[in-house]
Design an enzyme around this catalytic site. Structure first.
Site, PDB file in Angstrom:
ATOM      1  N   LYS A  90      28.664  36.301  61.227  1.00 18.86           N
ATOM      2  CA  LYS A  90      29.113  37.709  60.881  1.00 18.86           C
ATOM      3  C   LYS A  90      28.726  38.554  62.106  1.00 18.86           C
ATOM      4  CE  LYS A  90      30.178  40.741  56.897  1.00 18.86           C
ATOM      5  NZ  LYS A  90      29.995  40.841  55.597  1.00 18.86           N
TER       6      LYS A  90
ATOM      7  N   GLU B 164      31.626  40.196  38.727  1.00 19.51           N
ATOM      8  CA  GLU B 164      31.369  41.613  37.703  1.00 19.51           C
ATOM      9  C   GLU B 164      31.175  41.178  36.283  1.00 19.51           C
ATOM     10  OE1 GLU B 164      33.323  42.492  41.637  1.00 19.51           O
ATOM     11  OE2 GLU B 164      33.758  41.017  40.276  1.00 19.51           O
TER      12      GLU B 164
ATOM     13  N   ARG C 248      37.736  44.138  36.844  1.00 23.24           N
ATOM     14  CA  ARG C 248      37.809  42.730  36.403  1.00 23.24           C
ATOM     15  C   ARG C 248      36.886  42.353  35.168  1.00 23.24           C
ATOM     16  NH1 ARG C 248      37.315  39.979  42.424  1.00 23.24           N
ATOM     17  NH2 ARG C 248      38.147  38.254  41.270  1.00 23.24           N
TER      18      ARG C 248
END
Length: 534
Positions: free
Chosen positions: A284, A367, A395
């Site tokens: 990354k 979540e 969600r």
């Protein structure tokens, strides 16, 4: 002479197949430079895009969108794809009003197969697209590009299970950089770490491969070594059992910054004509030192100085106010704990995670699990605070309703980024939480108008024994002297006595209402509770 001669020559992805190795290497450098330059002005998702440059180039060299459907998970890493699919000329407008979106968007381009913005959806969507193609006898493949962070979401495994059983030739490319927004957590991350080759090995291998590929003999030697290595690896390495058990042929891990290696593996995967998971290791922030050193900070970043990597925006915000106050309260009450879903820094919980590590739980991009985990902890006598962005908390609607509120459990939801959040677009706007939370029985919904009120409401909610949610915006609330005195559940505060015309304002709109009221003889009410209504 143009700054980006190779990049500007890419009128369509098919042009990539005509480029030499040296031109491909130059293209990757130009893409990185263009993304860094644009994001430094507009803000956006930097580190994730820098990490998938070679991977995206290889994808477009082996597939032919829009006939082939490439589905990005979340879409944080789609800038490279946009640059190579006809949007180079509009790229300066990225994330600006009227400009191109920071995420894949079907309305924007035929090349964008599916709108994304939330995690763990790509495998389900790609499988659905592939099934539709087969039903209608339409040509083309379907590919899902998913990060190891998104793989912590349960929906991804539901889709893998279904796809593996389907026997359809779905190709899943796992972009493994050890991170979602922050360092990944949990058993899945540990499993991938066991599979993953060491970073040091990757570096040595990359340098050795570059040396070998400089000559014809070297290229031939490399191909032979690669074939032998893969045979030995697949015989000895048991770690791919997870994906194989789900019905996928596992290939990897491969160097996600080696275009030749990725192209070769994808071609092998296509020839298998069955579900395949390709495990690619990337870094990354690759190619920009500041992003490599601080990939979490450069995941989603505001405008910044390229030379120093420093942001130009103010550091103070509601998330930090919330996090600091929660630490104060946790120091006084050992029952208080904090839960987040791969958003420790984003929700202001970095300090809490350090000071109260034994009471801090980052569950990854999960979540639904975060909310029901909080419900279980509340049953056990804890005082859980669940900090999640408004758009992502959607969600877990069923878990808020069924697992928390129908039992009347004292869970506090810190609903960050409530309201309009600007540049990330409609998938990230926190505009639905009032509507869906007001329908849930026994949930108290707080709407602080000032920094001090945010702190007071958090303390007040943690003293009570019912489910509650505190919604606050991105940025920093006002520092008004008077927002209406002591908090009392369900009671609004009179700031200026009601008149024939009275403004009722909630949250950050109170400061605007007071500004307007100063010019007229009108009353002002602070609607500090959105449920119950006074």
């Amino acid at each position: 002479m143009t700054d980006y001669p190779v990049l500007e020559s890419i009128e369509s992805p098919s042009r990539l197949k005509e480029l030499s190795d040296s031109e491909l290497a130059q293209l990757c450098d130009e893409i990185r430079d263009k993304i860094i330059s644009t994001v430094s002005k507009n803000g956006g998702h930097l580190a994730s895009n820098l990490g998938v440059v070679e991977l995206t180039v290889a994808l477009l060299m082996t597939f032919d969108p829009p006939e082939d459907s490439i589905v990005y998970d979340v879409g944080h890493q789609a800038y490279v794809y946009k640059l190579l699919t006809g949007r180079y000329g509009d790229f300066e407008s990225l994330r600006r009003d009227g400009g191109i979106s920071g995420f894949p968007k079907r309305q924007e381009s035929l090349y964008d197969a599916f709108n994304t913005g939330h995690a763990s959806t790509s495998i389900s969507a790609a499988l659905g697209i592939l099934r539709a193609k087969r039903r209608s006898n339409a040509p083309g493949s379907a590919v899902a590009l998913i990060g190891d962070g998104s793989l912590t979401g349960g929906m991804a495994f539901e889709a893998l299970d279904d796809a593996g059983r389907s026997k359809l030739p779905l190709i899943v490319i796992l972009n493994d950089n050890s991170m979602s927004i922050e360092r990944n957590v949990g058993a899945i991350s540990s499993h991938l770490s066991n599979i993953r080759l060491s970073r040091g090995y990757q570096r040595i291998k990359r340098n050795a491969v570059r040396g070998l590929k400089k000559t014809k003999l070297g290229k031939s030697m490399y191909s032979g070594i690669e074939r032998m290595k893969n045979r030995i690896k697949y015989f000895l390495q048991p770690n791919n059992i997870l994906f194989e058990a789900l019905g996928f042929t596992y290939i990897g891990p491969i160097d996600g910054h080696d275009i030749d290696a990725i192209v070769s593996v994808i071609r092998r995967a296509k020839a298998l004509d069955k579900p395949v998971l390709i495990h690619a290791i990337t870094k990354k922030g690759f190619g920009y030192l500041h992003a490599e050193e601080k990939p979490d900070e450069f995941h989603g970043i505001a405008a910044f100085d390229i030379s120093t990597g420093e942001c130009t925006a103010s550091a103070a915000n509601n998330s930090k106010v919330f996090g600091h106050k929660l630490c104060e309260l946790a120091a006084e009450d050992e029952r208080i704990c904090a839960i987040t879903a791969a958003m420790t820094a984003g929700t202001g919980l970095t300090e809490f995670s350090t000071r109260f590590a034994d009471r801090f739980y980052d569950v990854g991009i999960a979540e639904q699990h975060a909310v029901t985990l909080a419900a279980g902890m509340a049953v056990g006598g804890m005082k859980p605070v669940v900090a999640i962005y408004s758009t992502f908390l959607q969600r877990a609607y069923d878990q808020i309703l069924h697992d928390v509120c129908l039992q009347g459990l004292p869970v506090v939801f810190a609903v960050d980024r409530a309201g309009l959040v600007g540049e990330d677009g409609e998938t990230h706007q926190g505009v639905y939480d009032i509507a869906y939370m007001r329908t849930i029985p026994d949930l108290t919904l707080y709407s602080p108008a000032t920094v001090r009120e945010l702190e007071e409401m958090l303390e007040y909610a943690l003293r009570r024994s019912e489910p509650s949610a505190i919604r606050y915006n991105r940025g920093l609330l006002a520092s008004l002297q008077d927002s209406g005195g002591a908090i009392e559940r369900g009671k609004w505060a009179v700031i200026r006595e009601p008149r024939e015309i009275t403004l009722i304002a909630s949250g950050r709109m109170l400061a605007r209402a007071l500004q307007v009221a100063g010019e007229f003889d009108v009353g002002v009410i602070n609607a500090r509770f959105l449920k119950p209504i006074d």
